[in-house]
Scaffold this active site. Structure first.
Site, PDB file in Angstrom:
ATOM      1  N   PRO A   9     -14.292  -7.285 -21.607  1.00 50.95           N
ATOM      2  CA  PRO A   9     -14.092  -6.213 -20.635  1.00 50.95           C
ATOM      3  C   PRO A   9     -13.008  -5.209 -21.001  1.00 50.95           C
ATOM      4  CG  PRO A   9     -13.289  -8.292 -19.764  1.00 50.95           C
ATOM      5  CD  PRO A   9     -14.074  -8.615 -21.009  1.00 50.95           C
ATOM      6  N   ASN A  10     -13.323  -3.968 -20.727  1.00 46.32           N
ATOM      7  CA  ASN A  10     -12.420  -2.816 -20.893  1.00 46.32           C
ATOM      8  C   ASN A  10     -12.211  -2.399 -22.351  1.00 46.32           C
ATOM      9  OD1 ASN A  10     -11.848  -2.533 -18.034  1.00 46.32           O
ATOM     10  ND2 ASN A  10     -10.730  -4.460 -18.241  1.00 46.32           N
ATOM     11  N   ARG A  17      -7.722   3.869 -23.299  1.00 44.08           N
ATOM     12  CA  ARG A  17      -7.035   2.864 -22.501  1.00 44.08           C
ATOM     13  C   ARG A  17      -5.663   2.534 -23.080  1.00 44.08           C
ATOM     14  NH1 ARG A  17      -8.465  -3.536 -22.875  1.00 44.08           N
ATOM     15  NH2 ARG A  17      -7.116  -4.188 -21.191  1.00 44.08           N
ATOM     16  N   TYR A  22      -3.019  -0.217 -27.290  1.00 44.18           N
ATOM     17  CA  TYR A  22      -4.269  -0.453 -28.015  1.00 44.18           C
ATOM     18  C   TYR A  22      -4.623   0.628 -29.047  1.00 44.18           C
ATOM     19  CZ  TYR A  22      -4.849  -3.953 -24.352  1.00 44.18           C
ATOM     20  OH  TYR A  22      -4.657  -5.028 -23.512  1.00 44.18           O
ATOM     21  N   ASN A  71     -13.291 -11.030 -29.213  1.00 47.61           N
ATOM     22  CA  ASN A  71     -12.144 -10.613 -28.397  1.00 47.61           C
ATOM     23  C   ASN A  71     -12.642 -10.619 -26.960  1.00 47.61           C
ATOM     24  OD1 ASN A  71     -10.034  -9.462 -27.049  1.00 47.61           O
ATOM     25  ND2 ASN A  71      -9.745  -7.764 -28.484  1.00 47.61           N
ATOM     26  N   ALA A  74      -9.612  -9.796 -21.211  1.00 46.25           N
ATOM     27  CA  ALA A  74      -8.977 -10.480 -20.069  1.00 46.25           C
ATOM     28  C   ALA A  74      -9.605 -11.845 -19.790  1.00 46.25           C
ATOM     29  CB  ALA A  74      -9.064  -9.596 -18.832  1.00 46.25           C
ATOM     30  N   HIS A  77      -8.060 -15.300 -20.819  1.00 47.78           N
ATOM     31  CA  HIS A  77      -7.024 -15.997 -20.037  1.00 47.78           C
ATOM     32  C   HIS A  77      -7.574 -16.627 -18.751  1.00 47.78           C
ATOM     33  CE1 HIS A  77      -4.824 -13.551 -22.823  1.00 47.78           C
ATOM     34  NE2 HIS A  77      -5.186 -12.440 -22.219  1.00 47.78           N
ATOM     35  N   ASP A  84     -16.056 -22.794 -23.043  1.00 45.70           N
ATOM     36  CA  ASP A  84     -17.073 -23.842 -23.241  1.00 45.70           C
ATOM     37  C   ASP A  84     -18.186 -23.365 -24.167  1.00 45.70           C
ATOM     38  OD1 ASP A  84     -15.768 -25.675 -21.653  1.00 45.70           O
ATOM     39  OD2 ASP A  84     -17.116 -25.480 -19.928  1.00 45.70           O
ATOM     40  N   GLU A  95     -11.094 -15.852 -33.032  1.00 44.76           N
ATOM     41  CA  GLU A  95     -10.577 -15.126 -31.863  1.00 44.76           C
ATOM     42  C   GLU A  95      -9.647 -14.009 -32.330  1.00 44.76           C
ATOM     43  OE1 GLU A  95      -8.396 -17.729 -29.244  1.00 44.76           O
ATOM     44  OE2 GLU A  95      -7.761 -16.079 -27.939  1.00 44.76           O
ATOM     45  N   HIS A  97      -7.204 -10.621 -31.011  1.00 51.36           N
ATOM     46  CA  HIS A  97      -6.616  -9.748 -29.989  1.00 51.36           C
ATOM     47  C   HIS A  97      -5.897  -8.612 -30.693  1.00 51.36           C
ATOM     48  CE1 HIS A  97      -7.671 -12.491 -26.865  1.00 51.36           C
ATOM     49  NE2 HIS A  97      -7.215 -13.474 -27.633  1.00 51.36           N
ATOM     50  N   ILE A  98      -6.070  -7.433 -30.154  1.00 54.78           N
ATOM     51  CA  ILE A  98      -5.458  -6.242 -30.745  1.00 54.78           C
ATOM     52  C   ILE A  98      -3.942  -6.295 -30.578  1.00 54.78           C
ATOM     53  CG2 ILE A  98      -5.344  -3.715 -30.526  1.00 54.78           C
ATOM     54  CD1 ILE A  98      -8.341  -3.993 -29.457  1.00 54.78           C
ATOM     55  N   SER A  99      -3.521  -6.652 -29.390  1.00 54.99           N
ATOM     56  CA  SER A  99      -2.076  -6.724 -29.098  1.00 54.99           C
ATOM     57  C   SER A  99      -1.558  -8.135 -29.345  1.00 54.99           C
ATOM     58  CB  SER A  99      -1.827  -6.322 -27.641  1.00 54.99           C
ATOM     59  OG  SER A  99      -2.447  -7.251 -26.756  1.00 54.99           O
ATOM     60  N   ARG A 104       3.641 -10.200 -24.393  1.00 52.83           N
ATOM     61  CA  ARG A 104       3.308  -9.505 -23.146  1.00 52.83           C
ATOM     62  C   ARG A 104       3.480 -10.454 -21.951  1.00 52.83           C
ATOM     63  NH1 ARG A 104      -2.222  -6.513 -23.978  1.00 52.83           N
ATOM     64  NH2 ARG A 104      -1.474  -5.404 -22.129  1.00 52.83           N
ATOM     65  N   ARG A 108      -0.871 -13.800 -20.136  1.00 49.47           N
ATOM     66  CA  ARG A 108      -1.648 -13.557 -21.366  1.00 49.47           C
ATOM     67  C   ARG A 108      -1.335 -14.601 -22.455  1.00 49.47           C
ATOM     68  NH1 ARG A 108      -3.775  -8.342 -20.422  1.00 49.47           N
ATOM     69  NH2 ARG A 108      -2.360  -7.093 -19.179  1.00 49.47           N
TER      70      ARG A 108
HETATM   71  C1  DQA Z   1      -6.604  -8.138 -25.474  1.00 50.01           C
HETATM   72  C2  DQA Z   1      -5.426  -8.806 -24.770  1.00 50.01           C
HETATM   73  C3  DQA Z   1      -5.813  -9.237 -23.371  1.00 50.01           C
HETATM   74  O1  DQA Z   1      -4.705  -9.852 -22.728  1.00 50.01           O
HETATM   75  C4  DQA Z   1      -6.241  -8.043 -22.550  1.00 50.01           C
HETATM   76  O2  DQA Z   1      -6.666  -8.451 -21.262  1.00 50.01           O
HETATM   77  C5  DQA Z   1      -7.255  -7.210 -23.221  1.00 50.01           C
HETATM   78  C6  DQA Z   1      -7.180  -7.000 -24.666  1.00 50.01           C
HETATM   79  C7  DQA Z   1      -6.204  -7.574 -26.856  1.00 50.01           C
HETATM   80  O3  DQA Z   1      -7.103  -7.312 -27.644  1.00 50.01           O
HETATM   81  O4  DQA Z   1      -5.020  -7.374 -27.119  1.00 50.01           O
HETATM   82  O5  DQA Z   1      -8.119  -6.607 -22.580  1.00 50.01           O
HETATM   83  O6  DQA Z   1      -7.611  -9.114 -25.701  1.00 50.01           O
END
Ligand code: DQA
Length: 139
Positions: A9-10, A17, A22, A71, A74, A77, A84, A95, A97-99, A104, A108
């Protein structure tokens, strides 16, 4: 080699964003560069804002593809279901994650994905996806 990047998502809003977290690049632009860089790989991209659709995609490809780069954003978490699904399939999942989620908010810091993942890459911006691809090439 068949790999898919699955974004949660997002992440469709990358470029717009929170650019301070990001970056400024859209995922579509980045993805076309990635495809050009790794021509030898059959690389696909899927994004959804819906938890069940992400689970469906992991199930659909998780018995035939060579790798999934996930990725879950959200849902990382919160989602026992995606965690599963990662454990249920045969295809290894990396897995990304960009950040740096550990620098943070505390919510997270926990991931439902990590325990089932082959590895975790975080905090390197979009480069994390390149690194995930390399991890599949370096078998
Ligand atoms: C994220 C980190 C997550 O905590 C956050 O909700 C995201 C992006 C990242 O790529 O850093 O939407 O997965």
């Amino acid at each position: 080699m068949k790999l898919i990047i699955i974004n949660g998502p997002n992440l469709n809003l990358l470029g717009k964003r929170e650019p301070e977290v990001y970056g400024n690049q859209t995922f579509e632009t980045y993805f076309s560069l990635l495809k050009a860089k790794f021509k030898e790989i059959e690389l696909e991209y899927y994004q959804s804002n819906i938890e069940g659709e992400l689970i469906d995609k992991i199930q659909e490809l998780g018995f035939t593809y060579d790798g999934i780069i996930l990725n879950a954003a959200a849902y990382t978490h919160t989602s026992v279901g995606i965690g599963d699904a990662v454990k249920a399939v045969i295809t290894p999942v990396v897995e990304v994650h960009i950040s740096n989620t550990f620098s943070r908010e505390e919510f997270r810091h926990y991931s439902y994905i990590s325990s089932g993942a082959k590895g975790v890459i975080l905090g390197f911006g979009l480069l994390g996806y390149d690194l995930a691809i390399l991890s599949f090439l370096e078998k």
